[in-house]
Scaffold this motif. Structure first.
Motif, mmCIF file in Angstrom:
data_model
loop_
_atom_site.group_PDB
_atom_site.id
_atom_site.type_symbol
_atom_site.label_atom_id
_atom_site.label_comp_id
_atom_site.label_asym_id
_atom_site.label_seq_id
_atom_site.Cartn_x
_atom_site.Cartn_y
_atom_site.Cartn_z
ATOM 1 N N GLN A 150 0.780 -1.517 0.315
ATOM 2 C CA GLN A 150 0.184 -0.108 0.234
ATOM 3 C C GLN A 150 0.599 1.338 0.079
ATOM 4 O O GLN A 150 2.527 1.004 0.118
ATOM 5 C CB GLN A 150 -0.926 -0.006 0.830
ATOM 6 N N THR A 154 -9.690 2.823 3.924
ATOM 7 C CA THR A 154 -10.014 4.839 3.703
ATOM 8 C C THR A 154 -10.481 4.487 2.090
ATOM 9 O O THR A 154 -11.613 4.916 1.490
ATOM 10 C CB THR A 154 -9.273 5.361 3.980
ATOM 11 N N GLY A 212 -4.272 5.957 8.072
ATOM 12 C CA GLY A 212 -4.008 5.061 9.603
ATOM 13 C C GLY A 212 -4.940 5.647 10.404
ATOM 14 O O GLY A 212 -3.612 5.668 11.541
HETATM 15 C C1 LIG Z 1 -2.310 -2.288 8.010
HETATM 16 C C2 LIG Z 1 -3.048 -1.765 7.696
HETATM 17 N N1 LIG Z 1 -4.137 -1.689 8.678
HETATM 18 C C3 LIG Z 1 -5.079 -0.541 8.548
HETATM 19 C C4 LIG Z 1 -5.613 0.206 7.159
HETATM 20 C C5 LIG Z 1 -6.689 0.935 7.370
HETATM 21 O O1 LIG Z 1 -5.952 2.717 7.572
HETATM 22 P P1 LIG Z 1 -6.580 3.295 6.581
HETATM 23 O O2 LIG Z 1 -8.581 3.385 6.434
HETATM 24 O O3 LIG Z 1 -6.519 5.020 6.927
HETATM 25 O O4 LIG Z 1 -6.004 2.740 5.253
HETATM 26 C C6 LIG Z 1 -4.631 -0.316 6.244
HETATM 27 N N2 LIG Z 1 -4.655 1.250 5.345
HETATM 28 N N3 LIG Z 1 -3.585 -0.546 6.196
#
Ligand SMILES: Cc1ncc(COP(=O)(O)O)c(N)n1
Length: 512
Positions: A4, A78, A221
């Motif tokens: 990501q 998100t 996050g």
């Molecule tokens: C490993 C991990 N845990 C949780 C989220 C959610 O965070 P967000 O909603 O800000 O993308 C994420 N993107 N990655």
């Protein structure tokens, strides 16, 4: 594991549950655990591995050895990527919730969990949030924090809902910013949507945490940060409500103090409390970021000062007359130190404009003393009596500390020493006025013997001086961004003056 970046989650690679279990055991067999936080668990097998691993290690569901566990039910990113499969939600409810101290869903996660457990509902308003939190609590966790980041509300709505039930307790943090920036807007336009609330429900009690909405792209996050921060506060021994207050404040400041990274939604600044930015503060829309750091660093003592019993009794109009008279007499002596401190500030100032500003404030103090004396006369205290009243030790201690700080330190230390008084009284004035405007308020305005005092400190003239003081503090930080050590010195002085202010009111109440 996720691939990501700031624009989204591109891929997820699930770890084998056995491997997750091994890592859990590696940590549990080595390190003393004070609190636990779970994040993205992705599938049913991994969720089960975590729940079973914890129960096996700590001795089962109701074991007193089980440390506080914050379950962040990460379901969808998100950016819209699924981070928890549908069957895993069921396992989370059946296996993880019974050992959960606090579960922290956002609106979407709450709706998903409730629909998976046959309690489908939409969450669109504060009332929905409160009833959603109660329903989630019925699924087994000891407490629920339903996060409202995606539901922007008006103060009017928050007031209406919170005033309707005696079981709802409202926490507004970052008092200074809250009072000065947000509530002023709320007063002029109570229907404007500019606050977000987090709803905490536990043991039949509901607490609503109200904060101004921050428009920022540095929110990737946020939920992970919040749940981790709350777990840290629980590990330190704070109760759930206080841990939530600390965690939400930490997260809020992390968003405000972040600088943009990447082309999408970047991370928060997790270092805001330990590293001060040495580049210009990024977001001019955030009011007084540096002052807020100071207040946050000393939040406990700050609260004991601005919400002192003296202030509350004064607001109610029940403060005994002799306490107030003692206070105004001592305040008269204190103003002498205060005026001298501004003379000293002028002597330490490098530019004509700064010398002029200090001199102007010094003259203002001298003028104010005259007003103070006529105010005292209304209370039956003559000029002569003011001059012959002996200084209390609390007055001498405070006044001498300010002068000494100015003599010993550089200019900025004196600025910090002088600010606690100015900003604190400004905050008290606004707080009382704001409280008085509520229906059935505990603050009595009309007919309160201390109304003149409240009007002075909440009035335009004093609030302008407060704004100038705020700008002066911010200017110190921007002109010469402090190192960590220097910032610590400032916090120490600010905290000391705050507790001396509290001591000043303790002194007046000590007469009782
Ligand atoms: C490993 C991990 N845990 C949780 C989220 C959610 O965070 P967000 O909603 O800000 O993308 C994420 N993107 N990655």
């Amino acid at each position: 594991m996720t691939a990501q970046n700031t624009t989204g989650v591109q891929n997820v690679h699930p770890s084998p549950p056995e491997f997750v279990r091994q890592q859990l055991n590696s940590v549990l067999s080595d390190i003393k655990i004070e609190a636990i936080k779970t994040g993205m668990l992705f599938d049913a097998d991994n969720t089960l591995a975590v729940a079973a691993g914890l129960k096996a290690h700590f001795g089962g569901v109701n074991s007193p050895k089980m440390p506080p566990l914050v379950c962040d039910p990460v379901c969808v990113s998100t950016s819209g990527h699924t981070l928890l499969q549908a069957d895993a939600v069921k396992v989370m409810i059946s296996d993880l919730f019974p050992i959960t101290t606090l579960v922290t869903p956002n609106r979407q996660e709450a709706e998903l969990i409730l629909s998976q457990s046959g309690k489908q509902m939409e969450i669109n308003s504060l009332e929905d949030m409160i009833s959603g939190a109660m329903k989630l609590r019925g699924l087994g966790p000891a407490a629920v924090l339903l996060k409202g980041g995606h539901i922007t509300l008006s103060m009017e709505e928050v007031r209406r809902v919170c005033d309707s039930s005696a079981d709802i307790d409202v926490v507004r943090d970052g008092l200074l910013e809250e009072n000065m920036e947000i509530l002023q807007v709320a007063e002029t336009d109570p229907s404007a949507r500019h606050v977000v609330v987090d709803v905490l429900h536990q043991d039949g009690a509901t607490t609503v945490f109200v904060r101004p909405r921050v428009d920022s792209t540095s929110t990737h996050g946020t939920g992970c940060t919040l749940s981790a921060a709350i777990a840290c506060a629980l590990a330190k021994g704070h109760n759930i409500k206080e841990a939530t207050r600390l965690g939400t404040t930490y997260t809020h400041t992390g968003i405000e103090m972040a600088f943009p990274v990447g082309t999408g939604f970047g991370p928060l600044n997790h270092m805001h409390s330990i590293i001060l930015r040495s580049i210009p503060l990024p977001t001019p829309s955030i009011p007084h970021p540096f002052t807020r750091l100071l207040i946050q660093a000393t939040s406990g003592i700050w609260k004991s000062y601005v919400e002192h019993d003296f202030v509350k009794q004064l607001g109610r109009g029940t403060l005994p007359r002799e306490c107030f008279i003692h206070f105004i007499k001592q305040d008269y002596h204190y103003l002498k130190y205060y005026g001298r401190a501004y003379a000293l500030l002028g002597a330490k100032s490098p530019s004509f404009s700064a010398i002029g500003a200090s001199a102007q404030t010094m003259l203002n103090v001298v003028t104010e003393v005259k007003t103070h004396a006529s105010f005292c006369a209304q209370w039956g205290v003559s000029h002569k009596e003011l001059d012959t009243t002996l200084e209390s030790p609390a007055t001498t201690a405070y006044g001498a500390f300010i002068i000494d700080t100015g003599l010993q330190g550089d200019r900025s230390k004196l600025v910090m020493a002088l600010a606690a008084c100015l900003l604190g009284y400004g905050e008290v004035g606004l707080w009382l006025r704001k409280e008085a405007s509520k229906p059935n308020s505990w603050v009595k305005w009309e007919g309160n013997p201390y109304v003149k005092w409240m009007e002075d400190y909440s009035g335009e003239h004093y609030q302008n001086a407060v704004r100038a003081g705020l700008e002066a503090i911010e200017a110190e930080a921007v002109a010469d961004p402090p190192s960590r050590a220097r910032f610590n010195e400032w916090v120490k002085i600010w905290g000391r003056c705050t507790s001396l202010e509290k001591g000043f009111w303790d002194m007046a109440m000590g007469l009782l």
